[in-house]
Write a protein that holds these residues in place. Structure first.
Motif, PDB file in Angstrom:
ATOM      1  N   LYS A  43      50.426  -6.252   2.204  1.00  0.00           N
ATOM      2  CA  LYS A  43      48.985  -6.142   1.935  1.00  0.00           C
ATOM      3  C   LYS A  43      49.563  -7.432   1.335  1.00  0.00           C
ATOM      4  N   TYR A  44      48.896  -8.963   1.195  1.00  0.00           N
ATOM      5  CA  TYR A  44      49.419 -10.301   0.766  1.00  0.00           C
ATOM      6  C   TYR A  44      48.958 -10.492  -0.368  1.00  0.00           C
ATOM      7  N   PHE A  45      50.211 -10.734  -0.888  1.00  0.00           N
ATOM      8  CA  PHE A  45      50.494 -10.966  -2.581  1.00  0.00           C
ATOM      9  C   PHE A  45      50.851 -12.417  -2.535  1.00  0.00           C
ATOM     10  N   GLN A  46      50.230 -13.120  -2.997  1.00  0.00           N
ATOM     11  CA  GLN A  46      51.095 -14.152  -3.280  1.00  0.00           C
ATOM     12  C   GLN A  46      52.401 -14.472  -4.344  1.00  0.00           C
ATOM     13  N   TYR A  49      55.202 -12.915  -1.760  1.00  0.00           N
ATOM     14  CA  TYR A  49      55.003 -13.911  -0.786  1.00  0.00           C
ATOM     15  C   TYR A  49      56.987 -15.166  -1.530  1.00  0.00           C
ATOM     16  N   ASP A  50      55.521 -15.476  -2.602  1.00  0.00           N
ATOM     17  CA  ASP A  50      56.670 -16.918  -3.452  1.00  0.00           C
ATOM     18  C   ASP A  50      57.666 -16.134  -3.339  1.00  0.00           C
ATOM     19  N   LEU A  51      58.472 -15.112  -3.768  1.00  0.00           N
ATOM     20  CA  LEU A  51      59.797 -14.322  -4.115  1.00  0.00           C
ATOM     21  C   LEU A  51      60.214 -14.153  -2.636  1.00  0.00           C
ATOM     22  N   CYS A  52      59.535 -13.461  -1.574  1.00  0.00           N
ATOM     23  CA  CYS A  52      60.465 -13.600  -0.508  1.00  0.00           C
ATOM     24  C   CYS A  52      60.400 -14.522   0.597  1.00  0.00           C
ATOM     25  N   LYS A  53      59.455 -15.961   0.964  1.00  0.00           N
ATOM     26  CA  LYS A  53      59.691 -16.728   1.869  1.00  0.00           C
ATOM     27  C   LYS A  53      61.086 -17.532   2.192  1.00  0.00           C
ATOM     28  N   SER A  54      61.896 -17.528   0.692  1.00  0.00           N
ATOM     29  CA  SER A  54      63.020 -18.156   1.561  1.00  0.00           C
ATOM     30  C   SER A  54      64.227 -16.988   1.200  1.00  0.00           C
ATOM     31  N   GLY A  55      63.794 -15.906   0.947  1.00  0.00           N
ATOM     32  CA  GLY A  55      64.772 -14.434   1.137  1.00  0.00           C
ATOM     33  C   GLY A  55      65.056 -14.546  -0.658  1.00  0.00           C
ATOM     34  N   ASN A  73      54.432  -3.412  -6.287  1.00  0.00           N
ATOM     35  CA  ASN A  73      54.122  -2.550  -5.411  1.00  0.00           C
ATOM     36  C   ASN A  73      55.161  -2.769  -4.077  1.00  0.00           C
ATOM     37  N   LEU A  74      55.559  -3.958  -4.018  1.00  0.00           N
ATOM     38  CA  LEU A  74      56.854  -4.135  -2.409  1.00  0.00           C
ATOM     39  C   LEU A  74      57.984  -3.421  -3.067  1.00  0.00           C
ATOM     40  N   VAL A  75      58.620  -3.490  -4.696  1.00  0.00           N
ATOM     41  CA  VAL A  75      60.014  -2.751  -5.320  1.00  0.00           C
ATOM     42  C   VAL A  75      59.817  -1.407  -4.735  1.00  0.00           C
ATOM     43  N   ASN A  76      58.435  -1.205  -4.936  1.00  0.00           N
ATOM     44  CA  ASN A  76      58.390   0.489  -5.111  1.00  0.00           C
ATOM     45  C   ASN A  76      58.551   0.942  -3.596  1.00  0.00           C
TER      46      ASN A  76
END
Length: 95
Positions: A43-46, A49-55, A73-76
């Motif tokens: 699910k989209y969380f800003q 996304y900001d953390l992973c948009k450039s890798g 949630n992404l880390v878990n």
């Protein structure tokens, strides 16, 4: 569930996918010299996304701690999926 540490050159990149009724982020593993590998969608969380948009390196993301619910949630979820992804795609694991 076992803890997996991969080689340092593997990165996770997030790409927005606003098709359909839900806003999602598609996450891909970037492996230098190979094409990007689809990992999962969340699910989209800003802030996620900001953390992973450039890798971001997989090892840095799997050990990140913050109060932001979307990032955690992404880390878990990454820590749950990483052993499966390493077995399925034969990702290089650090010894």
């Amino acid at each position: 569930m076992k803890k997996v540490i991969v080689k340092d050159y593997l990165q996770l990149i997030g790409i927005r996918n606003f098709k359909g009724e839900d806003k999602m982020i598609d996450y891909y593993i970037i492996w230098p010299g190979k094409e990007r590998i689809y990992a999962f969608s969340k699910k989209y969380f800003q802030n996620a996304y900001d953390l992973c948009k450039s890798g971001i390196r997989l090892n840095d993301l799997s050990t990140r701690r913050t109060r932001d619910k979307g990032v955690m949630n992404l880390v878990n979820y990454l820590n749950i999926m990483l052993p499966y992804l390493c077995d399925y795609y034969d990702l290089p694991v650090a010894i």
